[in-house]
Design a protein around this motif. Structure first.
Motif, PDB file in Angstrom:
ATOM      1  N   VAL A 139      -8.613   7.345   2.989  1.00 45.27           N
ATOM      2  CA  VAL A 139      -9.732   8.286   2.965  1.00 45.27           C
ATOM      3  C   VAL A 139      -9.426   9.511   2.100  1.00 45.27           C
ATOM      4  CG1 VAL A 139     -10.660   7.548   5.177  1.00 45.27           C
ATOM      5  CG2 VAL A 139      -9.012   9.419   5.120  1.00 45.27           C
ATOM      6  N   GLY A 140      -8.173   9.688   1.717  1.00 46.10           N
ATOM      7  CA  GLY A 140      -7.796  10.796   0.838  1.00 46.10           C
ATOM      8  C   GLY A 140      -7.580  10.294  -0.582  1.00 46.10           C
ATOM      9  N   ARG A 141      -7.474  11.210  -1.491  1.00 50.05           N
ATOM     10  CA  ARG A 141      -7.251  10.872  -2.896  1.00 50.05           C
ATOM     11  C   ARG A 141      -5.968  11.527  -3.388  1.00 50.05           C
ATOM     12  NH1 ARG A 141     -10.172   7.016  -2.758  1.00 50.05           N
ATOM     13  NH2 ARG A 141     -12.406   7.125  -2.968  1.00 50.05           N
TER      14      ARG A 141
ATOM     15  N   ASP B 146       0.835  -1.195   0.000  1.00 51.17           N
ATOM     16  CA  ASP B 146       0.000   0.000   0.000  1.00 51.17           C
ATOM     17  C   ASP B 146       0.875   1.252   0.000  1.00 51.17           C
ATOM     18  OD1 ASP B 146       0.907   0.264   2.635  1.00 51.17           O
ATOM     19  OD2 ASP B 146      -0.968  -0.428   3.512  1.00 51.17           O
ATOM     20  N   LEU B 147       0.244   2.403   0.094  1.00 55.46           N
ATOM     21  CA  LEU B 147       0.983   3.664   0.030  1.00 55.46           C
ATOM     22  C   LEU B 147       1.978   3.820   1.179  1.00 55.46           C
ATOM     23  CD1 LEU B 147      -1.863   6.051  -1.136  1.00 55.46           C
ATOM     24  CD2 LEU B 147       0.170   5.383  -2.450  1.00 55.46           C
ATOM     25  N   ALA B 148       1.609   3.378   2.367  1.00 62.14           N
ATOM     26  CA  ALA B 148       2.517   3.483   3.506  1.00 62.14           C
ATOM     27  C   ALA B 148       3.766   2.637   3.283  1.00 62.14           C
ATOM     28  CB  ALA B 148       1.812   3.072   4.797  1.00 62.14           C
TER      29      ALA B 148
ATOM     30  N   ALA C 284       2.920  12.256 -10.248  1.00 56.92           N
ATOM     31  CA  ALA C 284       4.302  12.267 -10.742  1.00 56.92           C
ATOM     32  C   ALA C 284       5.288  12.469  -9.596  1.00 56.92           C
ATOM     33  CB  ALA C 284       4.480  13.357 -11.795  1.00 56.92           C
ATOM     34  N   VAL C 285       4.933  13.332  -8.636  1.00 53.95           N
ATOM     35  CA  VAL C 285       5.817  13.583  -7.494  1.00 53.95           C
ATOM     36  C   VAL C 285       5.955  12.318  -6.653  1.00 53.95           C
ATOM     37  CG1 VAL C 285       6.129  14.939  -5.371  1.00 53.95           C
ATOM     38  CG2 VAL C 285       5.257  16.041  -7.448  1.00 53.95           C
ATOM     39  N   LEU C 286       4.833  11.672  -6.361  1.00 46.57           N
ATOM     40  CA  LEU C 286       4.873  10.456  -5.540  1.00 46.57           C
ATOM     41  C   LEU C 286       5.607   9.325  -6.248  1.00 46.57           C
ATOM     42  CD1 LEU C 286       1.303  10.492  -3.973  1.00 46.57           C
ATOM     43  CD2 LEU C 286       3.471  11.032  -2.843  1.00 46.57           C
ATOM     44  N   SER C 287       5.386   9.165  -7.550  1.00 44.49           N
ATOM     45  CA  SER C 287       6.097   8.129  -8.304  1.00 44.49           C
ATOM     46  C   SER C 287       7.605   8.338  -8.202  1.00 44.49           C
ATOM     47  CB  SER C 287       5.675   8.132  -9.775  1.00 44.49           C
ATOM     48  OG  SER C 287       4.367   7.659  -9.923  1.00 44.49           O
TER      49      SER C 287
ATOM     50  N   ALA D  70      -0.525   3.574  -8.743  1.00 43.68           N
ATOM     51  CA  ALA D  70      -1.976   3.385  -8.840  1.00 43.68           C
ATOM     52  C   ALA D  70      -2.396   2.084  -8.156  1.00 43.68           C
ATOM     53  CB  ALA D  70      -2.411   3.398 -10.305  1.00 43.68           C
ATOM     54  N   ASP D  71      -1.605   1.032  -8.312  1.00 41.15           N
ATOM     55  CA  ASP D  71      -1.901  -0.237  -7.637  1.00 41.15           C
ATOM     56  C   ASP D  71      -1.888  -0.054  -6.122  1.00 41.15           C
ATOM     57  OD1 ASP D  71      -2.093  -1.564 -10.061  1.00 41.15           O
ATOM     58  OD2 ASP D  71      -0.084  -2.456  -9.937  1.00 41.15           O
ATOM     59  N   ALA D  72      -0.890   0.684  -5.612  1.00 36.23           N
ATOM     60  CA  ALA D  72      -0.799   0.918  -4.164  1.00 36.23           C
ATOM     61  C   ALA D  72      -1.987   1.744  -3.671  1.00 36.23           C
ATOM     62  CB  ALA D  72       0.516   1.616  -3.822  1.00 36.23           C
TER      63      ALA D  72
END
Length: 154
Positions: A108-110, A75-77, A117-120, A131-133
């Protein structure tokens, strides 16, 4: 504070041994006890994102050498901690509050369009992997909500 969940004790041990460092030398270099380093080597714990970043710097290795392969259900974390980042670090790069990053990781956020692009780049993953995460994070949030609803209805 979250630990780096995909930390590889084997990769860590190989990295410091290749550099002919002892556990005590690694511990001293990053400001932890030798017992802490020993726990990491035995798989009984893992460094925080801040200490993980210090390890990669001290050992001069890519993050991937100290990590297990990325799980498809990450996941994102997990992406953030694998990158050696705290929520505050990500928030600063996005120009938002740490609570916004927390909401993303809770599901709960989007992710706003300009954040992708920044997160990638920060997490060193493709946009598709990001996107999968995001999908995994949202699914876990829904599962938690449904579990709580079922528990309340009993």
């Amino acid at each position: 504070m979250k630990s780096v969940q995909d930390f590889s004790p084997t990769g860590f041990r190989a990295a410091y041994e290749e550099r002919r460092l002892t556990q005590a030398e690694v511990a001293q270099a990053i400001g932890v006890t030798v017992n802490t380093v020993g726990r990491w080597v035995r798989g009984k714990g893992a460094p925080s994102p801040r200490l993980f970043a210090a390890l990669t710097e001290k050992l001069a290795v890519p993050r991937s050498q100290l990590l297990l392969p990325l799980s498809p259900d990450a996941d994102l974390a997990v992406l953030r901690t694998r990158a050696g980042l705290r929520q505050e670090d990500v928030a600063k790069r996005l120009g938002v509050q740490a609570s916004d990053v927390s909401e993303l990781e809770l599901g709960v956020g989007r992710v706003r369009g300009e954040w992708g692009a920044v997160l990638s780049a920060l997490y060193d993953v493709s946009p598709d992997r990001l996107a999968d995460a995001c999908r995994v994070t949202a699914e876990r949030w829904r599962e938690n909500v449904n579990t709580k609803r079922q528990g309340a209805g009993s």
